[in-house]
Write a protein that holds these residues in place. Structure first.
Motif, mmCIF file in Angstrom:
data_model
loop_
_atom_site.group_PDB
_atom_site.id
_atom_site.type_symbol
_atom_site.label_atom_id
_atom_site.label_comp_id
_atom_site.label_asym_id
_atom_site.label_seq_id
_atom_site.Cartn_x
_atom_site.Cartn_y
_atom_site.Cartn_z
ATOM 1 N N ASP A 54 -24.152 -10.773 18.356
ATOM 2 C CA ASP A 54 -24.039 -9.391 18.845
ATOM 3 C C ASP A 54 -23.373 -8.482 17.819
ATOM 4 O O ASP A 54 -23.842 -7.373 17.552
ATOM 5 C CB ASP A 54 -23.275 -9.347 20.166
ATOM 6 C CG ASP A 54 -24.092 -9.860 21.339
ATOM 7 O OD1 ASP A 54 -25.327 -9.980 21.206
ATOM 8 O OD2 ASP A 54 -23.481 -10.146 22.386
ATOM 9 N N ASP A 58 -25.236 -5.535 15.752
ATOM 10 C CA ASP A 58 -24.680 -4.186 15.922
ATOM 11 C C ASP A 58 -24.441 -3.565 14.545
ATOM 12 O O ASP A 58 -24.748 -2.394 14.310
ATOM 13 C CB ASP A 58 -23.390 -4.257 16.738
ATOM 14 C CG ASP A 58 -22.738 -2.895 16.950
ATOM 15 O OD1 ASP A 58 -23.384 -1.850 16.729
ATOM 16 O OD2 ASP A 58 -21.558 -2.871 17.344
ATOM 17 N N ARG A 61 -27.679 -2.532 12.977
ATOM 18 C CA ARG A 61 -28.148 -1.285 13.595
ATOM 19 C C ARG A 61 -27.430 -0.072 13.004
ATOM 20 O O ARG A 61 -28.026 0.982 12.799
ATOM 21 C CB ARG A 61 -27.931 -1.341 15.100
ATOM 22 C CG ARG A 61 -28.364 -0.087 15.786
ATOM 23 C CD ARG A 61 -28.117 -0.170 17.263
ATOM 24 N NE ARG A 61 -28.207 1.184 17.782
ATOM 25 C CZ ARG A 61 -27.534 1.630 18.794
ATOM 26 N NH1 ARG A 61 -26.719 0.839 19.449
ATOM 27 N NH2 ARG A 61 -27.669 2.863 19.207
ATOM 28 N N ARG A 62 -26.170 -0.194 12.739
ATOM 29 C CA ARG A 62 -25.396 0.921 12.189
ATOM 30 C C ARG A 62 -25.801 1.261 10.764
ATOM 31 O O ARG A 62 -25.554 2.363 10.289
ATOM 32 C CB ARG A 62 -23.901 0.568 12.181
ATOM 33 C CG ARG A 62 -23.293 0.446 13.551
ATOM 34 C CD ARG A 62 -21.913 -0.210 13.445
ATOM 35 N NE ARG A 62 -21.375 -0.523 14.736
ATOM 36 C CZ ARG A 62 -20.409 0.176 15.331
ATOM 37 N NH1 ARG A 62 -19.870 1.217 14.726
ATOM 38 N NH2 ARG A 62 -19.975 -0.181 16.516
ATOM 39 N N GLN A 139 -34.721 3.338 19.430
ATOM 40 C CA GLN A 139 -33.383 2.811 19.683
ATOM 41 C C GLN A 139 -32.798 3.411 20.953
ATOM 42 O O GLN A 139 -32.130 2.725 21.722
ATOM 43 C CB GLN A 139 -32.448 3.074 18.500
ATOM 44 C CG GLN A 139 -31.106 2.390 18.630
ATOM 45 C CD GLN A 139 -31.216 0.887 18.758
ATOM 46 O OE1 GLN A 139 -31.806 0.229 17.907
ATOM 47 N NE2 GLN A 139 -30.663 0.318 19.812
ATOM 48 N N ALA A 140 -33.070 4.691 21.196
ATOM 49 C CA ALA A 140 -32.575 5.333 22.423
ATOM 50 C C ALA A 140 -33.166 4.650 23.651
ATOM 51 O O ALA A 140 -32.454 4.402 24.633
ATOM 52 C CB ALA A 140 -32.913 6.817 22.423
ATOM 53 N N ASP A 143 -31.487 1.233 23.988
ATOM 54 C CA ASP A 143 -30.117 1.391 24.493
ATOM 55 C C ASP A 143 -30.101 1.514 26.014
ATOM 56 O O ASP A 143 -29.255 0.905 26.685
ATOM 57 C CB ASP A 143 -29.438 2.608 23.870
ATOM 58 C CG ASP A 143 -29.102 2.426 22.406
ATOM 59 O OD1 ASP A 143 -29.105 1.276 21.918
ATOM 60 O OD2 ASP A 143 -28.848 3.446 21.738
ATOM 61 N N LEU A 144 -31.027 2.290 26.555
ATOM 62 C CA LEU A 144 -31.075 2.463 28.009
ATOM 63 C C LEU A 144 -31.471 1.167 28.711
ATOM 64 O O LEU A 144 -30.913 0.833 29.760
ATOM 65 C CB LEU A 144 -32.035 3.597 28.369
ATOM 66 C CG LEU A 144 -31.578 4.982 27.917
ATOM 67 C CD1 LEU A 144 -32.675 6.013 28.166
ATOM 68 C CD2 LEU A 144 -30.283 5.388 28.615
ATOM 69 N N GLU A 146 -30.857 -1.816 27.602
ATOM 70 C CA GLU A 146 -29.702 -2.714 27.475
ATOM 71 C C GLU A 146 -28.595 -2.349 28.456
ATOM 72 O O GLU A 146 -27.785 -3.193 28.805
ATOM 73 C CB GLU A 146 -29.182 -2.720 26.039
ATOM 74 C CG GLU A 146 -30.112 -3.445 25.089
ATOM 75 C CD GLU A 146 -29.657 -3.412 23.642
ATOM 76 O OE1 GLU A 146 -28.722 -2.642 23.311
ATOM 77 O OE2 GLU A 146 -30.249 -4.145 22.839
ATOM 78 N N ARG A 147 -28.563 -1.102 28.884
ATOM 79 C CA ARG A 147 -27.593 -0.685 29.910
ATOM 80 C C ARG A 147 -28.033 -1.100 31.302
ATOM 81 O O ARG A 147 -27.302 -0.897 32.271
ATOM 82 C CB ARG A 147 -27.402 0.832 29.864
ATOM 83 C CG ARG A 147 -26.555 1.290 28.703
ATOM 84 C CD ARG A 147 -26.233 2.773 28.685
ATOM 85 N NE ARG A 147 -26.419 3.506 29.902
ATOM 86 C CZ ARG A 147 -26.806 4.778 29.974
ATOM 87 N NH1 ARG A 147 -27.064 5.448 28.865
ATOM 88 N NH2 ARG A 147 -26.950 5.382 31.130
ATOM 89 N N TRP A 174 -38.586 -4.317 21.172
ATOM 90 C CA TRP A 174 -37.594 -4.658 22.181
ATOM 91 C C TRP A 174 -37.854 -6.015 22.831
ATOM 92 O O TRP A 174 -36.924 -6.763 23.117
ATOM 93 C CB TRP A 174 -37.529 -3.569 23.251
ATOM 94 C CG TRP A 174 -36.580 -3.879 24.363
ATOM 95 C CD1 TRP A 174 -35.225 -3.952 24.268
ATOM 96 C CD2 TRP A 174 -36.894 -4.163 25.725
ATOM 97 N NE1 TRP A 174 -34.668 -4.255 25.488
ATOM 98 C CE2 TRP A 174 -35.689 -4.395 26.403
ATOM 99 C CE3 TRP A 174 -38.093 -4.245 26.426
ATOM 100 C CZ2 TRP A 174 -35.641 -4.704 27.748
ATOM 101 C CZ3 TRP A 174 -38.033 -4.546 27.773
ATOM 102 C CH2 TRP A 174 -36.818 -4.770 28.413
ATOM 103 N N ASP A 177 -36.309 -8.736 20.914
ATOM 104 C CA ASP A 177 -34.870 -8.628 20.700
ATOM 105 C C ASP A 177 -34.097 -9.719 21.442
ATOM 106 O O ASP A 177 -33.346 -10.480 20.834
ATOM 107 C CB ASP A 177 -34.388 -7.242 21.120
ATOM 108 C CG ASP A 177 -32.989 -6.929 20.622
ATOM 109 O OD1 ASP A 177 -32.041 -7.588 21.084
ATOM 110 O OD2 ASP A 177 -32.854 -6.021 19.786
#
Length: 193
Positions: A54, A58, A61-62, A139-140, A143-144, A146-147, A174, A177
């Motif tokens: 993880d 992360d 990704r950054r 990515q947006a 992210d949703l 993954e939430r 995705w 992933d």
């Protein structure tokens, strides 16, 4: 045991990204938290391969980071400060971060068993390449998801159709992933045996 050595790429031509990174990663489940070791480099110690995956992904990704993962023994007891640690895993992490600086996914794994290290390295590189190539829109959407949102909820949140969310997720890789992370976790665990 896992040691992560992470070095900021092109730091001479960029702002110092270490302090914000340390703040962002402070709550991660690690045996010893990330700590600046020298200049633009940070290091942490972990015993959970899923946490290592993880954190590594992360960081991918950054952008801006080369990620070395060393696997092996560490001198016990672990000192309070990460940078005071010693042992083969620390040495492996140093070799790994040096290799990661030239690696396509900016991540590398070193372990006593070269075959299992190569397998883990390959799995992390493949998923890192998927993540690094995501568009901001993809990515947006990821992210949703993954939430815990459904595609319909993500569509509402993003102001687009459910089909558009599905297309963004497909383009973002995705669906690979989660399985990729699980594979990398299993391979890191195997390399740590």
């Amino acid at each position: 045991m896992f040691v992560l050595t992470v070095d900021q790429r092109d730091s001479r031509n960029d702002v110092d990204r270490v302090a914000p990174l340390l703040a962002d990663l402070a709550d991660r489940a690690l045996l010893r938290p990330f700590e600046r070791t020298a200049g633009d480099e940070v290091q942490a110690v972990a015993d959970d391969p899923a946490a290592v995956v993880d954190v590594a992904l992360d960081l991918v990704r950054r952008g801006h980071w080369s990620i070395g993962i060393g696997i092996g023994e560490v001198e016990q007891p672990l000192p309070d400060q990460t940078r005071a640690g010693r042992g083969p895993a620390f040495e492996a992490a140093r070799a790994a971060v040096d290799r990661a600086k030239k690696a396509p996914g900016a991540v590398a794994v070193e372990a006593p068993n070269a075959d299992t290290a190569l397998d883990a390295d390959t799995a992390l590189t493949l998923i890192a390449l998927v993540i690094a190539r995501r568009s901001p829109q993809g990515q947006a959407a990821v992210d949703l998801m993954e939430r815990g949102l459904t595609q319909s909820e993500a569509a509402t949140e993003l102001g687009i159709s459910k089909q558009a969310v599905s297309q963004r997720l497909a383009a973002a890789g995705w669906h690979a992933d989660g399985p990729g992370r699980r594979l990398a976790t299993r391979l890191l665990e195997r390399a740590d045996r």
